[in-house]
Structures are given as structure tokens and as C-alpha cells.
Design an enzyme around this catalytic site. Structure first.
Site, PDB file in Angstrom:
ATOM      1  N   ARG A 188       0.857  -1.197   0.000  1.00 36.35           N
ATOM      2  CA  ARG A 188       0.000   0.000   0.000  1.00 36.35           C
ATOM      3  C   ARG A 188       0.884   1.234   0.000  1.00 36.35           C
ATOM      4  O   ARG A 188       0.608   2.199  -0.706  1.00 36.35           O
ATOM      5  CB  ARG A 188      -0.884  -0.017   1.246  1.00 36.35           C
ATOM      6  CG  ARG A 188      -2.009  -1.024   1.152  1.00 36.35           C
ATOM      7  CD  ARG A 188      -3.209  -0.517   1.932  1.00 36.35           C
ATOM      8  NE  ARG A 188      -4.309  -1.456   1.807  1.00 36.35           N
ATOM      9  CZ  ARG A 188      -4.606  -2.376   2.711  1.00 36.35           C
ATOM     10  NH1 ARG A 188      -3.898  -2.484   3.808  1.00 36.35           N
ATOM     11  NH2 ARG A 188      -5.627  -3.181   2.532  1.00 36.35           N
ATOM     12  N   LYS A 211      -3.686 -18.655   6.433  1.00 37.66           N
ATOM     13  CA  LYS A 211      -4.556 -19.749   6.879  1.00 37.66           C
ATOM     14  C   LYS A 211      -6.025 -19.430   6.725  1.00 37.66           C
ATOM     15  O   LYS A 211      -6.830 -20.327   6.472  1.00 37.66           O
ATOM     16  CB  LYS A 211      -4.261 -20.193   8.310  1.00 37.66           C
ATOM     17  CG  LYS A 211      -4.146 -19.108   9.349  1.00 37.66           C
ATOM     18  CD  LYS A 211      -2.821 -18.495   9.236  1.00 37.66           C
ATOM     19  CE  LYS A 211      -2.655 -17.162   9.833  1.00 37.66           C
ATOM     20  NZ  LYS A 211      -1.785 -17.156  10.978  1.00 37.66           N
ATOM     21  N   GLU A 217       2.642 -24.211   3.559  1.00 37.66           N
ATOM     22  CA  GLU A 217       3.249 -24.697   4.807  1.00 37.66           C
ATOM     23  C   GLU A 217       3.173 -23.651   5.928  1.00 37.66           C
ATOM     24  O   GLU A 217       2.888 -23.968   7.089  1.00 37.66           O
ATOM     25  CB  GLU A 217       4.724 -25.058   4.552  1.00 37.66           C
ATOM     26  CG  GLU A 217       5.464 -25.569   5.753  1.00 37.66           C
ATOM     27  CD  GLU A 217       4.921 -26.905   6.258  1.00 37.66           C
ATOM     28  OE1 GLU A 217       5.060 -27.911   5.549  1.00 37.66           O
ATOM     29  OE2 GLU A 217       4.349 -26.913   7.370  1.00 37.66           O
ATOM     30  N   VAL A 267       0.207 -22.988   8.735  1.00 29.83           N
ATOM     31  CA  VAL A 267      -0.081 -23.772   9.946  1.00 29.83           C
ATOM     32  C   VAL A 267       1.175 -23.901  10.803  1.00 29.83           C
ATOM     33  O   VAL A 267       2.204 -24.402  10.349  1.00 29.83           O
ATOM     34  CB  VAL A 267      -0.606 -25.175   9.581  1.00 29.83           C
ATOM     35  CG1 VAL A 267      -0.935 -25.953  10.843  1.00 29.83           C
ATOM     36  CG2 VAL A 267      -1.834 -25.083   8.676  1.00 29.83           C
ATOM     37  N   ASP A 315      -8.209 -18.319  14.523  1.00 36.57           N
ATOM     38  CA  ASP A 315      -6.975 -18.653  13.801  1.00 36.57           C
ATOM     39  C   ASP A 315      -6.596 -20.120  14.055  1.00 36.57           C
ATOM     40  O   ASP A 315      -6.300 -20.870  13.118  1.00 36.57           O
ATOM     41  CB  ASP A 315      -5.862 -17.703  14.270  1.00 36.57           C
ATOM     42  CG  ASP A 315      -4.501 -18.029  13.688  1.00 36.57           C
ATOM     43  OD1 ASP A 315      -4.225 -17.592  12.556  1.00 36.57           O
ATOM     44  OD2 ASP A 315      -3.721 -18.732  14.349  1.00 36.57           O
ATOM     45  N   LYS A 351      -6.488 -23.255  11.321  1.00 39.30           N
ATOM     46  CA  LYS A 351      -5.338 -24.163  11.174  1.00 39.30           C
ATOM     47  C   LYS A 351      -5.769 -25.609  11.422  1.00 39.30           C
ATOM     48  O   LYS A 351      -5.334 -26.526  10.718  1.00 39.30           O
ATOM     49  CB  LYS A 351      -4.232 -23.754  12.143  1.00 39.30           C
ATOM     50  CG  LYS A 351      -3.578 -22.427  11.774  1.00 39.30           C
ATOM     51  CD  LYS A 351      -2.744 -21.891  12.916  1.00 39.30           C
ATOM     52  CE  LYS A 351      -2.043 -20.589  12.550  1.00 39.30           C
ATOM     53  NZ  LYS A 351      -1.503 -19.885  13.714  1.00 39.30           N
TER      54      LYS A 351
HETATM   55  P1  NDP Z   1       1.237  -7.659   8.156  1.00 42.29           P
HETATM   56  O1  NDP Z   1      -0.008  -6.908   8.444  1.00 42.29           O
HETATM   57  O2  NDP Z   1       2.456  -7.352   8.935  1.00 42.29           O
HETATM   58  O3  NDP Z   1       1.620  -7.523   6.613  1.00 42.29           O
HETATM   59  C1  NDP Z   1       0.686  -7.537   5.592  1.00 42.29           C
HETATM   60  C2  NDP Z   1       1.106  -6.468   4.616  1.00 42.29           C
HETATM   61  O4  NDP Z   1       0.275  -6.544   3.465  1.00 42.29           O
HETATM   62  C3  NDP Z   1       0.972  -5.061   5.197  1.00 42.29           C
HETATM   63  O5  NDP Z   1       2.133  -4.351   4.899  1.00 42.29           O
HETATM   64  C4  NDP Z   1      -0.229  -4.501   4.450  1.00 42.29           C
HETATM   65  O6  NDP Z   1      -0.160  -3.138   4.246  1.00 42.29           O
HETATM   66  C5  NDP Z   1      -0.121  -5.231   3.130  1.00 42.29           C
HETATM   67  N1  NDP Z   1      -1.400  -5.304   2.415  1.00 42.29           N
HETATM   68  C6  NDP Z   1      -2.585  -5.723   2.880  1.00 42.29           C
HETATM   69  N2  NDP Z   1      -3.512  -5.658   1.894  1.00 42.29           N
HETATM   70  C7  NDP Z   1      -2.889  -5.166   0.819  1.00 42.29           C
HETATM   71  C8  NDP Z   1      -3.310  -4.851  -0.489  1.00 42.29           C
HETATM   72  N3  NDP Z   1      -4.560  -5.058  -0.879  1.00 42.29           N
HETATM   73  N4  NDP Z   1      -2.405  -4.358  -1.335  1.00 42.29           N
HETATM   74  C9  NDP Z   1      -1.120  -4.153  -0.952  1.00 42.29           C
HETATM   75  N5  NDP Z   1      -0.659  -4.439   0.275  1.00 42.29           N
HETATM   76  C10 NDP Z   1      -1.532  -4.935   1.145  1.00 42.29           C
HETATM   77  O7  NDP Z   1       0.863  -9.214   8.272  1.00 42.29           O
HETATM   78  P2  NDP Z   1       1.855 -10.421   8.461  1.00 42.29           P
HETATM   79  O8  NDP Z   1       3.052 -10.232   7.626  1.00 42.29           O
HETATM   80  O9  NDP Z   1       1.980 -10.702   9.897  1.00 42.29           O
HETATM   81  O10 NDP Z   1       0.952 -11.611   7.874  1.00 42.29           O
HETATM   82  C11 NDP Z   1       0.854 -11.849   6.511  1.00 42.29           C
HETATM   83  C12 NDP Z   1       0.190 -13.192   6.309  1.00 42.29           C
HETATM   84  O11 NDP Z   1       0.972 -14.203   6.926  1.00 42.29           O
HETATM   85  C13 NDP Z   1      -1.206 -13.312   6.928  1.00 42.29           C
HETATM   86  O12 NDP Z   1      -1.993 -14.148   6.124  1.00 42.29           O
HETATM   87  C14 NDP Z   1      -0.933 -14.001   8.257  1.00 42.29           C
HETATM   88  O13 NDP Z   1      -2.037 -14.717   8.741  1.00 42.29           O
HETATM   89  C15 NDP Z   1       0.173 -14.936   7.857  1.00 42.29           C
HETATM   90  N6  NDP Z   1       1.036 -15.390   8.931  1.00 42.29           N
HETATM   91  C16 NDP Z   1       1.609 -14.485   9.788  1.00 42.29           C
HETATM   92  C17 NDP Z   1       2.454 -14.915  10.761  1.00 42.29           C
HETATM   93  C18 NDP Z   1       3.092 -13.971  11.717  1.00 42.29           C
HETATM   94  O14 NDP Z   1       3.764 -14.440  12.641  1.00 42.29           O
HETATM   95  N7  NDP Z   1       2.955 -12.684  11.572  1.00 42.29           N
HETATM   96  C19 NDP Z   1       2.778 -16.336  10.910  1.00 42.29           C
HETATM   97  C20 NDP Z   1       2.146 -17.212   9.934  1.00 42.29           C
HETATM   98  C21 NDP Z   1       1.306 -16.723   8.999  1.00 42.29           C
HETATM   99  P3  NDP Z   1      -0.755  -2.121   5.381  1.00 42.29           P
HETATM  100  O15 NDP Z   1       0.133  -2.321   6.555  1.00 42.29           O
HETATM  101  O16 NDP Z   1      -0.629  -0.811   4.722  1.00 42.29           O
HETATM  102  O17 NDP Z   1      -2.153  -2.554   5.627  1.00 42.29           O
HETATM  103  N1  HSE Z   2      -1.298 -14.919  14.591  1.00 42.19           N
HETATM  104  C1  HSE Z   2      -0.752 -16.213  14.365  1.00 42.19           C
HETATM  105  C2  HSE Z   2      -0.301 -16.812  15.673  1.00 42.19           C
HETATM  106  C3  HSE Z   2       0.410 -16.101  13.425  1.00 42.19           C
HETATM  107  O1  HSE Z   2      -0.190 -16.071  16.647  1.00 42.19           O
HETATM  108  O2  HSE Z   2      -0.062 -18.009  15.729  1.00 42.19           O
HETATM  109  C4  HSE Z   2       0.981 -17.452  13.023  1.00 42.19           C
HETATM  110  O3  HSE Z   2       0.069 -18.170  12.261  1.00 42.19           O
END
Ligand code: NDP
Ligand code: HSE
Length: 435
Positions: free
Chosen positions: A45, A105, A129, A132, A201, A205
Site C-alpha cells: 500500500r 490460513k 506450509e 499452519v 486462527d 489451522k
Molecule cells: P502484516 O499486516 O504485517 O503484513 C501484511 C502487509 O500486506 C501489510 O504491509 C499490508 O499493508 C499489506 N497489504 C494488505 N492488503 C494489501 C493490499 N490489498 N495491497 C497491498 N498491500 C496490502 O501481516 P503479516 O506479515 O503478519 O501476515 C501476513 C500473512 O501471513 C497473513 O496471512 C498471516 O495470517 C500470515 N502469517 C503471519 C504470521 C506472523 O507471525 N505474523 C505467521 C504465519 C502466517 P498495510 O500495513 O498498509 O495494511
Molecule cells: N497470529 C498467528 C499466531 C500467526 O499467533 O499463531 C501465526 O500463524
């Protein structure tokens, strides 16, 4: 050496982790794949902020579909989360025969059946992978390592945020809100933390785990979900006193009449391994008929642990580009035409031992009234103790441990106990798993 060009959709916690680990371990990864991985395009974004992080050589778009459609991109990594834009972009990637790696997930739980059907029809791959248990390669273990087994049960801690909150509350006496704030700051929580704390969540999973364990479709709507928001300090403390820890467990079991799928706070004996899994760590216990019990432990959330799983998928996908689609591991571990429709059991049918805490007026007859109601519903008592309250509230706590009983019997008995005159609150209750 061949160059593989990657499009990164989402440059948040995990997206940044992926870029950093790819850069740091580029030599090791090239030696494994025989290719050089280059992030050529990304979507964020805030384009300026993303460019600052990624460098000027990466083309940064505002629209996720621009990354997918960029002719330069061979493989798409989806790390934006959510189920709307993410679904559209995965369907677009599949239609363009571009493999996708995702950590989402919510998307896999809600739309996985559709996405996998489309991908299979197109000979494409959706790798998930990281969706979960963060960095633990549990999908690989279930789909490949344990493929010779009939899986009987999978149970464990699959949400890092709630495990972190429970650990911080217990170890440091932190409040729920403080601990959740820290989990958010540390990048463990979902964009909407309700998904974590209400068990959604973990439920998503679990639906994926059950699908790959038993060869059924993904059915998140059938998971019984209870989060940690109604847990009280009184129960956490009482659990400790009786030699238990409270953990948010995700449990799926094979029974002759169907499968159980449930997420709820659970008492586990403090001597069992699961009890000592603290902070954002996850642990998954899988029981296979041939192998017996196996345990998988590791970081369940956070930038680099999740990046580890994303990159492992990326490496698999790169290797598979040289293979025929018939050689791919089926998305849900079992051949699509052999998925079964064995039912998911209603929660009322599930049997557990229970911990009950009932705040009562300290007067004669109360205990026998409670015991009488439990007997009426065939709930057998294993142990009972009166516990003085730590607070200034009126009354005393009666703590009861039951033998295994049906959930529906406890529900009915609790309702009747709640109506007793000498009772202050509806019984607090937690299921017990012994492992
Ligand atoms: P974040 O919110 O840190 O990152 C997501 C990013 O995507 C943000 O920078 C957000 O921008 C951007 N974004 C969202 N929608 C759009 C769009 N339409 N166009 C462009 N950019 C967009 O999330 P995470 O990195 O923590 O998580 C990402 C994925 O990984 C999720 O599905 C989460 O469930 C999964 N996940 C996360 C884990 C974790 O430990 N964090 C572990 C395992 C899975 P903005 O900030 O401006 O909204
Ligand atoms: N929000 C999730 C958790 C990220 O706390 O386990 C990892 O899937």
C-alpha cells in the site's frame, strides 16, 4: 545458474522476513535449488516505504494483480492476509499457471477447497506450509513424512499469540491487555487479533490439519471454537494449584463415528511436554498407527520462523517446476477423488474429563446438591475440593474434577447447577487432556 523471478505481494512482518532470509541465506538456497531466487516485483500500500526496504531494482506496485500479471514474475508469494483480494490474486495466478506460496490460513481454510480444485485442474501449485504452526514443517510431516500411517489424532498449540499471552500472564503476572499489546508489537498477532484470542486462527489451522490428516475437505465451519477471552485469573491459578497448566489446544481425533475438531482452553498436566511450551512457541503432537506418537516443536509465529516455512515452499515449488504435475503431492495429501465424507462430530458428542469451579455460599447441603445433579447426568466425580477464595468476593470455590463424560451431559448439569440458590455464578469449566 537459472534465475527464478519472484513477485512478493505484501511487505509486512512476514514479507520483510522472507526478503531478509532470502538475502542472508542466498548461497545455501542456491545450492539447494540450483537456481538463483530474485524478488523482481512486489506490492504494498505504501510504495515508497516498500521501495526503501526492497531497493530500487524491485518494481513495486499498488495493485496485487499487477504483480501476478507481470510477465517477469514466475512465482507469486502472497503475504497480505484476508480472503478477498488474496483469493482473487490466487485465482489469477492459478489461471496464469503461476505457482503460489501463501502463509494465509484464513484463505486456505475458507477457500482452500476451491483454490486447490482450480490449481489441480490447471496443473498448478498452491503451497501453504507457513499457514499452519509458523516455522514448524507440520504440513510436510503430515502430507509426506507420515504418509504410511493412518493418523489417529493431532493435538497441540497452533497459535503463538494466545500461547504468548497465557505464558506472560502466568510467568510475569501481566494483564491480558498488556500481553496482547506485546504480541502485536512483536508481530505475532493477526491484523485483527480477535482471530487469535477467540480461537478462530487456531480453528482455521485445525481445519487444514484435519483435512491433510484424514483426507477430508477443509471444513472450518465445523470446528468448535472457544478462545481465551473468558478465561479468568482464578482458573489459571487454580489450575496451577492442582498441577495443571492452561493451554489453548487445537484437537482433532478419529473416532469410529466421525472426526472431532475442537479448539478450547484446556488443562494439561504440568509434567507433560505440551505444558512447558511457552511464549510464541507451538507444539503439535501427531499420533499415527504405525509410528505412534510424534511431536513437532518450534516457533509458531514471527517474521523469520514464518519466512523459513515460506522459503521451504518456494524451494519445493522451484524443484517441482522440473516435474510433471502428476508427481506433485496432492494439496490435501490424499488424491482428490478419494477424499472422504465421514462426518465431523457435534461438540455435544465429544467426551472429556472436566475441571469445574463453582462459587457457592459456604453453607450445609450445597455440596450434596451439586453432587446430586452431577450424578443425575451420569457425571462421575474423580476429585472434589473446597478452595478459599483469594479475592474479597463472597463465598468459597468448589473445584471438581470429573471422569470422562459427554460434553452434552456437562452442559445440562451446569445449567441445572447454575439455577441452585446457593450458587453465585455459572460453573467455570475447562476440559482436561492427559496425553
Ligand atoms: P502484516 O499486516 O504485517 O503484513 C501484511 C502487509 O500486506 C501489510 O504491509 C499490508 O499493508 C499489506 N497489504 C494488505 N492488503 C494489501 C493490499 N490489498 N495491497 C497491498 N498491500 C496490502 O501481516 P503479516 O506479515 O503478519 O501476515 C501476513 C500473512 O501471513 C497473513 O496471512 C498471516 O495470517 C500470515 N502469517 C503471519 C504470521 C506472523 O507471525 N505474523 C505467521 C504465519 C502466517 P498495510 O500495513 O498498509 O495494511
Ligand atoms: N497470529 C498467528 C499466531 C500467526 O499467533 O499463531 C501465526 O500463524
Amino acid at each position: 545458474m537459472k534465475t527464478v523471478k519472484v513477485g512478493l505481494v505484501g511487505v509486512g512482518t512476514v514479507g520483510r522476513g522472507v526478503v531478509e532470509v532470502l538475502q542472508r541465506n542466498c548461497e545455501e538456497i542456491s545450492r539447494r535449488t540450483g537456481s538463483q531466487i530474485v524478488v523482481v516485483a512486489a506490492c504494498a500500500r505504501d510504495v515508497e516505504k516498500a521501495t526503501e526496504f526492497l531497493g530500487p531494482e524491485v518494481k513495486v506496485f499498488n495493485d496485487p494483480l499487477d504483480v501476478v500479471r507481470d510477465d517477469n514474475v514466475d512465482i507469486v508469494i502472497e503475504l497480505i492476509g484476508g480472503t478477498t483480494t488474496a483469493r482473487t490474486l490466487l485465482l489469477e495466478a492459478i489461471s496464469l499457471s503461476k505457482p503460489v506460496v501463501t502463509a494465509n490460513k484464513a484463505l486456505i481454510a475458507e477457500c482452500g477447497n476451491e483454490l486447490f480444485a482450480q490449481a489441480a485442474a490447471n496443473g498448478s501449485i498452491v503451497a501453504y506450509e507457513a499457514a499452519v504452526a509458523g516455522g514448524i514443517p507440520i504440513i510436510k510431516a503430515l502430507r509426506e513424512g507420515l504418509a504410511g500411517n493412518r493418523i489417529d489424532s493431532v493435538a497441540g498449540i497452533v497459535n503463538g499469540t494466545t500461547n504468548f499471552i497465557l505464558s506472560e500472564m502466568r510467568e510475569k503476572g501481566m494483564s491480558f491487555e498488556e500481553a496482547l499489546g506485546d504480541a502485536q508489537r512483536l508481530g505475532y498477532a493477526e491484523a485483527d487479533p480477535t482471530f487469535d484470542i477467540e480461537g478462530i486462527d487456531a480453528g482455521q489451522k485445525l481445519a487444514i490439519i484435519a483435512a491433510v490428516s484424514f483426507g477430508i475437505s477443509i471444513q472450518p465451519e465445523k470446528v468448535y471454537c472457544e478462545g481465551i477471552t473468558k478465561l479468568t485469573e482464578a482458573d489459571i491459578l487454580a489450575a496451577e494449584e492442582f498441577g495443571y497448566r492452561v493451554k489453548l489446544l487445537a484437537i482433532t481425533k478419529r473416532r469410529t463415528d466421525g472426526f472431532e475438531m475442537r479448539v478450547h482452553p484446556t488443562l494439561v498436566p504440568d509434567k507433560c511436554v505440551i505444558a512447558s511450551v511457552d511464549g510464541p512457541m507451538n507444539a503439535v503432537l501427531v499420533h499415527g498407527d504405525a509410528v505412534g506418537p510424534t511431536l513437532y516443536y518450534g516457533a509458531g509465529a514471527g517474521a523469520e520462523p514464518t519466512a523459513s516455512a515460506v522459503i521451504s515452499d518456494l524451494i519445493d515449488v522451484i524443484r517441482l517446476q522440473r516435474a510433471n504435475a502428476a508427481a506433485y503431492v496432492p494439496h490435501l495429501a490424499f488424491q482428490r477423488e478419494h477424499l472422504s465424507d465421514v462426518p465431523i462430530l457435534d461438540m455435544g458428542e465429544v467426551e472429556s474429563s472436566f475441571y469445574l469451579r463453582i462459587r457457592v455460599r459456604d453453607e450445609p447441603g450445597v455440596l450434596s446438591d451439586i453432587a446430586g445433579i452431577l450424578a443425575e447426568y451420569a457425571v462421575s466425580i474423580e476429585a472434589m475440593r473446597q478452595r478459599e477464595s483469594n479475592s474479597n468476593d463472597e463465598g468459597v470455590d468448589i473445584v471438581i474434577f470429573t471422569h470422562k463424560t459427554k460434553e452434552s451431559s456437562i452442559n445440562d448439569a451446569s445449567k441445572k447447577i447454575s439455577a441452585l440458590e446457593a450458587i453465585y455464578n455459572a460453573p467455570a469449566r475447562l476440559r482436561i487432556e492427559m496425553f
